[in-house]
Design an enzyme around this catalytic site. Structure first.
Site, PDB file in Angstrom:
ATOM      1  N   TYR A 144     -24.886 -10.727  23.484  1.00 15.23           N
ATOM      2  CA  TYR A 144     -24.036  -9.529  23.381  1.00 15.23           C
ATOM      3  C   TYR A 144     -23.236  -9.547  22.081  1.00 15.23           C
ATOM      4  CZ  TYR A 144     -19.817  -6.676  24.006  1.00 15.23           C
ATOM      5  OH  TYR A 144     -18.779  -5.792  23.804  1.00 15.23           O
ATOM      6  N   LYS A 161     -23.290  -7.075  18.708  1.00 14.02           N
ATOM      7  CA  LYS A 161     -22.130  -6.313  18.212  1.00 14.02           C
ATOM      8  C   LYS A 161     -21.782  -6.739  16.780  1.00 14.02           C
ATOM      9  CE  LYS A 161     -19.889  -3.669  20.204  1.00 14.02           C
ATOM     10  NZ  LYS A 161     -20.044  -2.191  20.435  1.00 14.02           N
ATOM     11  N   THR A 220     -15.858  -5.445  19.337  1.00 16.26           N
ATOM     12  CA  THR A 220     -15.225  -6.431  20.215  1.00 16.26           C
ATOM     13  C   THR A 220     -14.704  -7.634  19.431  1.00 16.26           C
ATOM     14  OG1 THR A 220     -15.768  -8.052  21.936  1.00 16.26           O
ATOM     15  CG2 THR A 220     -17.576  -7.314  20.601  1.00 16.26           C
ATOM     16  N   ASP A 221     -13.733  -8.325  20.025  1.00 17.92           N
ATOM     17  CA  ASP A 221     -13.255  -9.567  19.400  1.00 17.92           C
ATOM     18  C   ASP A 221     -14.274 -10.697  19.566  1.00 17.92           C
ATOM     19  OD1 ASP A 221     -12.956 -10.003  22.141  1.00 17.92           O
ATOM     20  OD2 ASP A 221     -10.884 -10.730  22.029  1.00 17.92           O
ATOM     21  N   GLU A 222     -15.288 -10.477  20.423  1.00 18.00           N
ATOM     22  CA  GLU A 222     -16.243 -11.562  20.694  1.00 18.00           C
ATOM     23  C   GLU A 222     -17.106 -11.886  19.464  1.00 18.00           C
ATOM     24  OE1 GLU A 222     -18.074 -11.393  24.596  1.00 18.00           O
ATOM     25  OE2 GLU A 222     -16.396 -10.240  25.383  1.00 18.00           O
TER      26      GLU A 222
END
Ligand code: NAD
Ligand code: TYD
Length: 350
Positions: free
Chosen positions: A156, A160, A131-133
């Site tokens: 989260y 990741k 993810t870009d998060e």
């Protein structure tokens, strides 16, 4: 690439199910889908391909090392595309350890199985779908590129980011052939209705309040799920070993503007008076540690793999709304007891 046997984890979830279907349609590979069928996974998402002779579905946990060992040996797995994860930020704020378990330990279990069975064979590939998060939060300007420093800020995204680091560490230490893709927010059919867009559609249909966190000024960069599946296909088949690719739709929307756009479409589709859906908008307590803005610079994948998003947000939003309205049975079937309890609790907390 010659004929492969690709293990797709999390293939009964939202993005995974689109990817499994795309691969079975577009490639001759054998696909083995491994999914634990948590609250977020549904076999119905794969109903079109459960009988496909090139496909085997296995219900199981990526943390189960002996199951992975058996599966790699039995199926002679040649590649992994790893999507299985706990994927919802709000849940990670409530139960961070579940995210460490699946997203970190599960990823390392998979890497161990691949390392053992592939024995240094660089013709075998491990693709981690991320993810870009992991890059944290942007201010008003700029976008994440592949070399942006990692700065995860939710449980989260921390889980990741950790799994991305393990994947890179296995490439560096054991010489494994890995690729990583970091994608922005996806939307489209089959997304579990705890995420912003399907949650709002569901609530509009039921005349429930539309809970916008805080002022709704947070920005997300939205991507049609099938455009993501196409990008994953390209990264898996043509991406350079050891590289990562940012994937995004170049569709930045403030949450409040997105919800208003959706309300307008829903009023038209449901033939309700203009403004009736928007009257349900309710500003609620903000998410803890809520990241302000995500935006992707997707120029690398465009230049190297000639990919760019095809679906406009307006058309994609309409197609999504129509899909949920036509698939109310799907919606009811995924709203099982445990999700209902969680949903009720979220409402009580507001
Ligand atoms: P999802 O929650 O819809 O699906 C996750 C799937 O993984 C489910 O089918 C679930 O049953 C399965 N799963 C969970 N724990 C498991 C375990 N221990 N063992 C085996 N299977 C397990 O998620 P999604 O939105 O489809 O996301 C898929 C992947 O893409 C995730 O890794 C996520 O981090 C990443 N991603 C998602 C988005 C997005 O906007 N949804 C954006 C970028 C990246
Ligand atoms: P979400 O779909 O949970 O994705 P992510 O947190 O991974 O970006 O949320 C998208 C945005 O919408 C995020 O800024 C939080 C906000 N949001 C709401 O305002 N209300 C809601 O009920 C939900 C689920 C999200």
């Amino acid at each position: 690439m010659s004929k492969r046997t690709v293990l797709i984890t999390g293939g009964a979830g939202f993005i995974g199910s689109h990817l499994v279907k795309r691969f079975l349609k577009s490639h001759a590979h054998r696909i083995v889908t491994l999914d634990k069928l948590t609250y977020a996974g549904h076999l119905g998402n794969l109903s079109d391909v459960l009988e496909n002779e090139n496909h085997r579905f296995v219900k199981g946990d990526i943390c189960d090392a002996s199951l992975l060992d058996r599966l790699f040996a039995e199926e002679n797995i040649s590649d992994v595309i790893h999507l299985a994860a706990e994927s919802h930020v709000d849940r990670s704020i409530e139960s961070p350890l579940d995210f460490v378990q699946t997203n970190v330990l599960g990823t390392v279990s998979l890497l161990n199985a691949a390392k053992k069975h592939w024995n240094g064979d660089r013709n075998k590939r491990f693709h981690h779908v991320s993810t870009d998060e992991v890059f944290g939060s942007l201010g008003e300007e700029g976008a994440f590129h592949e070399h942006t420093n990692y700065d995860p800020r939710s449980p989260y995204s921390a889980s990741k980011a950790s799994s991305d680091h393990f994947v890179r560490a296995y490439a560096h230490t054991y010489g494994m052939n890995v690729v990583i893709s970091n994608c922005s927010n996806n939307y489209g059919p089959n997304q579990f209705p705890e995420k912003l867009i399907p949650l709002m559609i569901n609530n509009i249909v039921k005349h429930h309040p539309l809970p916008v966190y805080g002022e709704g000024l947070n920005v997300r960069d939205w991507l049609w799920v099938e455009d993501h599946a196409e990008a994953l296909d390209l990264v898996f088949h043509q991406g350079t070993a050891g590289e990562s690719y940012n994937i995004g739709g170049n569709e930045e929307w403030k949450n409040i503007d997105l919800v208003h756009a959706l309300c307008e479409q829903m009023d038209q589709i449901l033939e309700r008076p203009a403004g009736s859906s928007a009257s349900l908008i309710t500003h609620v307590k903000d998410r803890a540690g809520h990241d302000l803005r995500y935006a992707i610079d997707a120029s690398k994948i465009k230049k190297e793999l000639h990919w760019e998003a095809k679906m406009s947000f307006e058309n994609g939003l309409r197609a999504t709304a129509l899909w949920y309205l036509e698939n109310d049975q799907w919606m009811e079937s995924v709203m099982d007891g445990s999700y209902r309890d969680y949903y009720e609790r979220q409402y009580q907390n507001r």
